[in-house]
Design a protein around this motif. Sequence first.
Motif, mmCIF file in Angstrom:
data_model
loop_
_atom_site.group_PDB
_atom_site.id
_atom_site.type_symbol
_atom_site.label_atom_id
_atom_site.label_comp_id
_atom_site.label_asym_id
_atom_site.label_seq_id
_atom_site.Cartn_x
_atom_site.Cartn_y
_atom_site.Cartn_z
ATOM 1 N N MET A 1 20.202 -103.968 118.308
ATOM 2 C CA MET A 1 19.217 -104.028 119.382
ATOM 3 C C MET A 1 18.746 -102.618 119.740
ATOM 4 S SD MET A 1 19.567 -105.527 123.272
ATOM 5 C CE MET A 1 20.072 -107.160 122.778
ATOM 6 N N GLN A 2 17.420 -102.463 119.931
ATOM 7 C CA GLN A 2 16.866 -101.194 120.397
ATOM 8 C C GLN A 2 17.297 -100.956 121.850
ATOM 9 O OE1 GLN A 2 14.755 -99.034 118.677
ATOM 10 N NE2 GLN A 2 14.967 -100.263 116.822
ATOM 11 N N THR A 3 17.384 -99.705 122.228
ATOM 12 C CA THR A 3 17.688 -99.377 123.625
ATOM 13 C C THR A 3 16.677 -98.368 124.150
ATOM 14 O OG1 THR A 3 19.166 -97.562 123.019
ATOM 15 C CG2 THR A 3 20.164 -99.756 123.280
ATOM 16 N N ALA A 4 16.499 -98.367 125.475
ATOM 17 C CA ALA A 4 15.628 -97.394 126.140
ATOM 18 C C ALA A 4 16.090 -97.244 127.582
ATOM 19 C CB ALA A 4 14.167 -97.848 126.093
ATOM 20 N N GLU A 5 15.853 -96.081 128.114
ATOM 21 C CA GLU A 5 16.122 -95.881 129.535
ATOM 22 C C GLU A 5 15.139 -96.692 130.369
ATOM 23 O OE1 GLU A 5 18.223 -94.228 132.757
ATOM 24 O OE2 GLU A 5 18.649 -93.982 130.625
ATOM 25 N N VAL A 6 13.859 -96.623 129.998
ATOM 26 C CA VAL A 6 12.801 -97.345 130.711
ATOM 27 C C VAL A 6 11.896 -98.033 129.700
ATOM 28 C CG1 VAL A 6 10.877 -97.190 132.352
ATOM 29 C CG2 VAL A 6 12.811 -95.615 132.566
ATOM 30 N N VAL A 7 11.658 -99.319 129.898
ATOM 31 C CA VAL A 7 10.652 -100.050 129.131
ATOM 32 C C VAL A 7 9.460 -100.312 130.040
ATOM 33 C CG1 VAL A 7 10.066 -102.308 128.170
ATOM 34 C CG2 VAL A 7 12.119 -101.140 127.405
ATOM 35 N N ILE A 8 8.272 -99.964 129.561
ATOM 36 C CA ILE A 8 7.033 -100.201 130.307
ATOM 37 C C ILE A 8 6.254 -101.281 129.589
ATOM 38 C CG2 ILE A 8 4.856 -99.192 131.118
ATOM 39 C CD1 ILE A 8 6.314 -96.446 131.095
ATOM 40 N N ILE A 9 5.946 -102.353 130.299
ATOM 41 C CA ILE A 9 5.195 -103.463 129.713
ATOM 42 C C ILE A 9 3.718 -103.272 130.051
ATOM 43 C CG2 ILE A 9 4.881 -105.964 129.652
ATOM 44 C CD1 ILE A 9 7.838 -106.182 130.572
ATOM 45 N N GLY A 10 2.935 -102.916 129.041
ATOM 46 C CA GLY A 10 1.509 -102.656 129.231
ATOM 47 C C GLY A 10 1.152 -101.234 128.847
ATOM 48 N N GLY A 11 0.299 -101.108 127.826
ATOM 49 C CA GLY A 11 -0.069 -99.779 127.336
ATOM 50 C C GLY A 11 -1.461 -99.358 127.748
ATOM 51 N N GLY A 12 -1.979 -99.920 128.838
ATOM 52 C CA GLY A 12 -3.259 -99.464 129.379
ATOM 53 C C GLY A 12 -3.106 -98.139 130.088
ATOM 54 N N ILE A 13 -4.089 -97.758 130.864
ATOM 55 C CA ILE A 13 -4.065 -96.421 131.473
ATOM 56 C C ILE A 13 -2.935 -96.273 132.489
ATOM 57 C CG2 ILE A 13 -5.728 -96.914 133.319
ATOM 58 C CD1 ILE A 13 -6.889 -94.056 132.725
ATOM 59 N N VAL A 14 -2.586 -97.342 133.198
ATOM 60 C CA VAL A 14 -1.511 -97.251 134.184
ATOM 61 C C VAL A 14 -0.164 -97.074 133.493
ATOM 62 C CG1 VAL A 14 -0.242 -98.533 135.962
ATOM 63 C CG2 VAL A 14 -2.739 -98.473 136.008
ATOM 64 N N GLY A 15 0.131 -97.934 132.506
ATOM 65 C CA GLY A 15 1.377 -97.782 131.769
ATOM 66 C C GLY A 15 1.473 -96.446 131.055
ATOM 67 N N SER A 16 0.344 -95.980 130.524
ATOM 68 C CA SER A 16 0.320 -94.698 129.814
ATOM 69 C C SER A 16 0.601 -93.537 130.755
ATOM 70 C CB SER A 16 -1.036 -94.514 129.126
ATOM 71 O OG SER A 16 -1.263 -95.524 128.175
ATOM 72 N N SER A 17 0.034 -93.586 131.956
ATOM 73 C CA SER A 17 0.267 -92.523 132.943
ATOM 74 C C SER A 17 1.723 -92.510 133.395
ATOM 75 C CB SER A 17 -0.654 -92.706 134.146
ATOM 76 O OG SER A 17 -0.353 -91.761 135.158
ATOM 77 N N ILE A 18 2.283 -93.703 133.618
ATOM 78 C CA ILE A 18 3.693 -93.773 134.022
ATOM 79 C C ILE A 18 4.576 -93.181 132.930
ATOM 80 C CG2 ILE A 18 5.600 -95.311 134.634
ATOM 81 C CD1 ILE A 18 3.438 -97.257 135.763
ATOM 82 N N ALA A 19 4.314 -93.546 131.674
ATOM 83 C CA ALA A 19 5.094 -93.002 130.561
ATOM 84 C C ALA A 19 4.999 -91.484 130.517
ATOM 85 C CB ALA A 19 4.607 -93.603 129.244
ATOM 86 N N CYS A 20 3.783 -90.978 130.648
ATOM 87 C CA CYS A 20 3.551 -89.539 130.587
ATOM 88 C C CYS A 20 4.335 -88.804 131.677
ATOM 89 C CB CYS A 20 2.049 -89.273 130.715
ATOM 90 S SG CYS A 20 1.584 -87.537 130.707
#
Length: 384
Positions: A1-20
């Motif tokens: 199984m893959q792991t991540a500290e944070v998973v963001i559902i949605g790669g639009g501008i809001v999800g992209s800004s949060i990731a950044c």
Amino acid sequence: MQTAEVVIIGGGIVGSSIACQLVEAGCGDVLVLERETAQGKGSTGKSMGGVRAQFSTPVNIRMSLYSIPYYASFEERLGHPCDYRPQGYLFCATSDAHLNYLRTNQQEQIGLGLKNVRMISGDEIRGMFPQLRGDDILGGSFCSTDGFVDPYSAMIGFMTWACDHGAKLWKNATVDSISPDGQSFTVSTSRGEVSAKRVVNAAGAWARSIAAMVGVDLPVEPLRRMLVPTEPFDQFPHTAPMIIDMSNGFHFRPESRGFLLAWNDPEETPGYKMDFEPSFIEKILTRAADRVPVFENLAVNPKRAWAGLYEMTPDHHPILGEAPAVPGFFLANGFSGHGVMHAPATGKILADLILTGSTELIDAKLLDLARFAESRTIHETAVL
């Protein structure tokens, strides 16, 4: 199984800004899930791209006062363009009530630190734009740092920087289920399962179904908005701001060699209506020609017009922060047409809340999900 500290559902501008901004704050283990084969196929790619600080509530004004300078320095910060053009927003008032409304809002805006907003007279507006029918314009409000960005470029800029600094983006990854498991979540996707300590719902107009996967009832519903670009037209200046006719809500701005026309049809009803309705063209051109007589000569190709979805909340403010009943499940939803302009602030607020539990940018409690159950909603009236 893959792991991540944070998973963001949605790669639009809001999800992209949060990731950044998570990555920038030191959280490099971020995975963004985008259900489409490419980013920007949701609301981001269909946005009008306006950015403004001329709002009526302090929390929206504060988010703009963070976001607009961020866009102004976007390329310097991230190494990618966002095409911020500070051509302004001009609200044209046709009644004393409109003028009083603008004055009241402006006092709030100036009090919070907005420096470039001012009331202007009807004569000044007629002098600036003699092409407008100005006989009923009593005055207005203008802010020179308001303007436009290219939503797609900004989204790509956020995500590229995030991925260059450690984040991952999975495209074509539909979320099937989310299972809380004590200290973490198992997110089942079409590309496999991911275990994450925190999950962010940034699914735009589809946010309600994602929230329902963890038993959260999210008061967000989709509402169609349609935009009509014109063919090249040179009888109105392309240096113009976004111009808003407050008598009926019609607004327009320069776009390429033509103009982009917008109007929120009050007869529109909620739902996942993605198709452009051809009868809308006559409605909007009638209002365009009424306010700008030279627009009678506008050429429009219906095949170039499009529809997108606003994600509406009952009070026209976003829902930001941790879901009360599901620790570790964060919400960044319901922007009611302001997702692009407030994406930088949203990224900062969510990164702060996820990593430290608090943020200094706004009073985060104002925008939490619990406000609806606790009858402390705050209504934004400056909605376009």
